[in-house]
Motif scaffolding. Structure first.
Motif, PDB file in Angstrom:
ATOM      1  N   GLN A  50       0.831  -1.208   0.000  1.00  0.00           N
ATOM      2  CA  GLN A  50       0.000   0.000   0.000  1.00  0.00           C
ATOM      3  C   GLN A  50       0.865   1.258   0.000  1.00  0.00           C
ATOM      4  OE1 GLN A  50      -2.499  -0.742   3.383  1.00  0.00           O
ATOM      5  NE2 GLN A  50      -4.001  -1.899   2.178  1.00  0.00           N
ATOM      6  N   THR A  51       2.019   1.183   0.631  1.00  0.00           N
ATOM      7  CA  THR A  51       2.939   2.315   0.664  1.00  0.00           C
ATOM      8  C   THR A  51       3.714   2.447  -0.647  1.00  0.00           C
ATOM      9  OG1 THR A  51       3.233   1.991   3.032  1.00  0.00           O
ATOM     10  CG2 THR A  51       4.875   3.339   1.920  1.00  0.00           C
ATOM     11  N   GLU A  52       4.175   1.301  -1.146  1.00  0.00           N
ATOM     12  CA  GLU A  52       5.040   1.293  -2.336  1.00  0.00           C
ATOM     13  C   GLU A  52       4.739   0.053  -3.177  1.00  0.00           C
ATOM     14  OE1 GLU A  52       9.834   1.605  -3.260  1.00  0.00           O
ATOM     15  OE2 GLU A  52       9.131   1.393  -1.201  1.00  0.00           O
ATOM     16  N   PRO A  53       3.809   0.155  -4.155  1.00  0.00           N
ATOM     17  CA  PRO A  53       3.436  -1.027  -4.945  1.00  0.00           C
ATOM     18  C   PRO A  53       4.560  -1.572  -5.838  1.00  0.00           C
ATOM     19  CG  PRO A  53       2.063   0.864  -5.530  1.00  0.00           C
ATOM     20  CD  PRO A  53       3.007   1.310  -4.475  1.00  0.00           C
ATOM     21  N   TYR A  54       5.513  -0.722  -6.187  1.00  0.00           N
ATOM     22  CA  TYR A  54       6.657  -1.155  -6.996  1.00  0.00           C
ATOM     23  C   TYR A  54       7.942  -0.882  -6.210  1.00  0.00           C
ATOM     24  CZ  TYR A  54       3.149  -1.213 -10.645  1.00  0.00           C
ATOM     25  OH  TYR A  54       2.021  -1.482 -11.370  1.00  0.00           O
ATOM     26  N   PRO A  55       8.269  -1.768  -5.266  1.00  0.00           N
ATOM     27  CA  PRO A  55       9.406  -1.506  -4.378  1.00  0.00           C
ATOM     28  C   PRO A  55      10.746  -1.645  -5.094  1.00  0.00           C
ATOM     29  CG  PRO A  55       8.564  -3.678  -3.970  1.00  0.00           C
ATOM     30  CD  PRO A  55       7.632  -3.043  -4.965  1.00  0.00           C
ATOM     31  N   SER A  56      11.714  -0.948  -4.571  1.00  0.00           N
ATOM     32  CA  SER A  56      13.083  -1.042  -5.089  1.00  0.00           C
ATOM     33  C   SER A  56      13.701  -2.358  -4.612  1.00  0.00           C
ATOM     34  CB  SER A  56      13.910   0.132  -4.565  1.00  0.00           C
ATOM     35  OG  SER A  56      14.084   0.015  -3.166  1.00  0.00           O
ATOM     36  N   PRO A  57      14.775  -2.779  -5.256  1.00  0.00           N
ATOM     37  CA  PRO A  57      15.462  -3.991  -4.790  1.00  0.00           C
ATOM     38  C   PRO A  57      15.915  -3.878  -3.328  1.00  0.00           C
ATOM     39  CG  PRO A  57      16.229  -3.414  -6.974  1.00  0.00           C
ATOM     40  CD  PRO A  57      15.341  -2.293  -6.521  1.00  0.00           C
ATOM     41  N   TYR A  58      16.309  -2.672  -2.924  1.00  0.00           N
ATOM     42  CA  TYR A  58      16.713  -2.477  -1.531  1.00  0.00           C
ATOM     43  C   TYR A  58      15.541  -2.738  -0.582  1.00  0.00           C
ATOM     44  CZ  TYR A  58      17.909  -0.173   2.824  1.00  0.00           C
ATOM     45  OH  TYR A  58      18.107   0.091   4.150  1.00  0.00           O
ATOM     46  N   THR A  59      14.354  -2.231  -0.935  1.00  0.00           N
ATOM     47  CA  THR A  59      13.167  -2.433  -0.092  1.00  0.00           C
ATOM     48  C   THR A  59      12.802  -3.913  -0.021  1.00  0.00           C
ATOM     49  OG1 THR A  59      12.345  -0.249  -0.727  1.00  0.00           O
ATOM     50  CG2 THR A  59      10.746  -1.784   0.210  1.00  0.00           C
ATOM     51  N   ILE A  60      12.907  -4.605  -1.138  1.00  0.00           N
ATOM     52  CA  ILE A  60      12.608  -6.047  -1.153  1.00  0.00           C
ATOM     53  C   ILE A  60      13.596  -6.793  -0.258  1.00  0.00           C
ATOM     54  CG2 ILE A  60      12.616  -8.107  -2.602  1.00  0.00           C
ATOM     55  CD1 ILE A  60      11.386  -6.395  -4.809  1.00  0.00           C
ATOM     56  N   GLU A  61      14.872  -6.441  -0.344  1.00  0.00           N
ATOM     57  CA  GLU A  61      15.885  -7.089   0.505  1.00  0.00           C
ATOM     58  C   GLU A  61      15.610  -6.808   1.981  1.00  0.00           C
ATOM     59  OE1 GLU A  61      19.813  -5.963  -0.688  1.00  0.00           O
ATOM     60  OE2 GLU A  61      19.494  -6.620  -2.750  1.00  0.00           O
ATOM     61  N   ARG A  62      15.244  -5.580   2.285  1.00  0.00           N
ATOM     62  CA  ARG A  62      14.975  -5.204   3.678  1.00  0.00           C
ATOM     63  C   ARG A  62      13.765  -5.970   4.218  1.00  0.00           C
ATOM     64  NH1 ARG A  62      11.692  -1.552   5.644  1.00  0.00           N
ATOM     65  NH2 ARG A  62      11.329  -0.561   3.646  1.00  0.00           N
TER      66      ARG A  62
END
Length: 78
Positions: free
Chosen positions: A47-59
């Motif tokens: 809901q905050t970020e529908p297309y997350p960055s690779p960094y967000t996915i790793e986190r």
């Protein structure tokens, strides 16, 4: 099957199981069942970020104790 037995089977793969008769089956990776808390966290992140960055996915993967591919696939499918 005959061609495979003449050339050699691909039973060396760790995801393949072969019986003594030369019949091979691919062993599927088990489906990941997310806990309600993991699902809620991923939905909130979506809901905050529908297309997350690779960094967000790793986190997220590190925070939830999941594999990066699991989190990435969840966003792809959602």
């Amino acid at each position: 099957r005959l061609k495979r037995s003449l050339i050699g089977s691909d039973c060396d793969s760790h995801r393949t199981f072969c019986d003594g008769w030369g019949r091979c089956d691919v062993v599927k990776k088990p489906r990941v069942i997310l806990s309600p808390q993991e699902r809620e966290t991923l939905i909130a992140a979506y809901q905050t970020e529908p297309y997350p960055s690779p960094y967000t996915i790793e986190r997220l993967a590190a925070q939830l104790g999941l594999q990066i591919s699991t989190v990435s696939n969840w966003f792809y499918n959602h």
